[in-house]
Write a protein that holds these residues in place. Structure first.
Motif, short mmCIF file in Angstrom:
data_model
loop_
_atom_site.label_atom_id
_atom_site.label_comp_id
_atom_site.label_asym_id
_atom_site.label_seq_id
_atom_site.Cartn_x
_atom_site.Cartn_y
_atom_site.Cartn_z
N ILE A 138 28.08 50.89 56.56
CA ILE A 138 26.73 51.45 56.62
C ILE A 138 25.83 50.53 55.79
O ILE A 138 25.61 50.75 54.59
N GLY A 139 25.32 49.49 56.43
CA GLY A 139 24.61 48.45 55.71
C GLY A 139 23.10 48.54 55.78
O GLY A 139 22.41 47.63 55.31
N SER A 140 22.57 49.60 56.39
CA SER A 140 21.11 49.72 56.52
C SER A 140 20.72 51.19 56.50
O SER A 140 21.54 52.09 56.72
N ALA B 27 21.41 52.77 59.90
CA ALA B 27 22.80 53.17 60.12
C ALA B 27 23.12 54.46 59.38
O ALA B 27 23.83 55.33 59.92
N GLN B 28 22.62 54.63 58.18
CA GLN B 28 22.86 55.86 57.43
C GLN B 28 22.20 57.05 58.11
O GLN B 28 22.79 58.13 58.23
N ASP B 29 20.96 56.87 58.55
CA ASP B 29 20.27 57.94 59.28
C ASP B 29 21.01 58.29 60.56
O ASP B 29 21.11 59.46 60.93
N ALA B 30 21.52 57.25 61.25
CA ALA B 30 22.26 57.47 62.49
C ALA B 30 23.51 58.29 62.22
O ALA B 30 23.82 59.25 62.95
N LYS B 31 24.24 57.92 61.19
CA LYS B 31 25.47 58.66 60.85
C LYS B 31 25.14 60.12 60.56
O LYS B 31 25.79 61.03 61.10
#
Length: 225
Positions: free
Chosen positions: A90-92, A95-99
């Protein structure tokens, strides 16, 4: 229904241990099998060591089976299960919001079932999933990518009831010289097709994770089918 399943391993396993194994597999703790002997042989070998395709029979009548590849579910339901169990890079912020969004809106009650079937996220397929949550590929491209290389599906025993229903039937030896090369070839073919056919081949109307987040798209949206 009596089904024959196979488990690839570096050892012979006559009685799978309920509660054993790795927690960070695709669908959490469980005994991971396939209904394809060739895939089990690929999964059982390493570069320098032979392996085994352990052979079992299981009577599935009376067992509950959760099929993640069913038309009832989308590729994002599969991805939500993967996000719950595997460790993603989770490098951005995207990506965190997507997860977080996928876990909140596409979670499925797979843990209450005896058996789960669905795609297997080996190295190449796991990288496709990471590309999606990082906004590189669309839902359509992710779905198509999961069919590349003919990886097949996993057949995963989750409950003690399922473990008690399995019967060891023997094994076949998988020679490293033959089956590791086939595993590598399958992976390379999937990656090559991915870059040649899917990644960088955007189509009008493609749906990316940032749009899913901004529009708060849910599982019943027809664009996900």
């Amino acid at each position: 229904m009596l089904r024959t399943i196979y488990h690839g391993s570096n050892k012979i396993i006559e009685q799978p241990l309920f509660g054993g194994g790795k927690k960070r597999n695709d669908y959490g703790l469980g005994f991971y099998c396939t209904e394809e002997l060739s895939l089990a042989k690929e999964w059982g070998v390493s570069k320098d060591s032979n392996g085994y395709a352990n052979i079992y029979q299981i009577e599935t009548d009376g067992l509950s089976i959760f099929n993640l590849n069913s038309s009832k579910y989308t590729i994002l339901h599969w991805l939500a299960v993967l996000l719950e169990n595997r460790i993603f890079d989770i490098g951005s912020a995207l990506a965190q919001d997507a997860k977080d969004y996928l876990l909140d809106n596409f979670a499925v009650p797979y843990k209450k079932y005896d058996i789960i079937t669905g795609y297997r996220a080996d190295d190449s397929y796991f990288s496709f999933a990471q590309d999606f949550i990082n906004g590189t590929i669309s839902v359509r491209q992710l779905g198509n990518a999961m069919k590349l290389g003919r990886l097949g599906t996993q057949f995963v025993l989750k409950s003690k009831k399922a473990f008690d229903a399995i019967k060891f039937m023997g094994y076949e030896i998988a020679e490293s010289a033959e089956w590791f090369a086939k595993k590598e070839q399958r992976d390379r073919a999937a990656r090559r097709q991915y870059f040649d056919v899917e990644k960088n081949k955007r189509q009008r109307g493609d749906l990316y994770i940032i749009q899913i987040l901004d529009e708060e798209i849910k599982a019943d949206d027809p664009r996900l089918r």
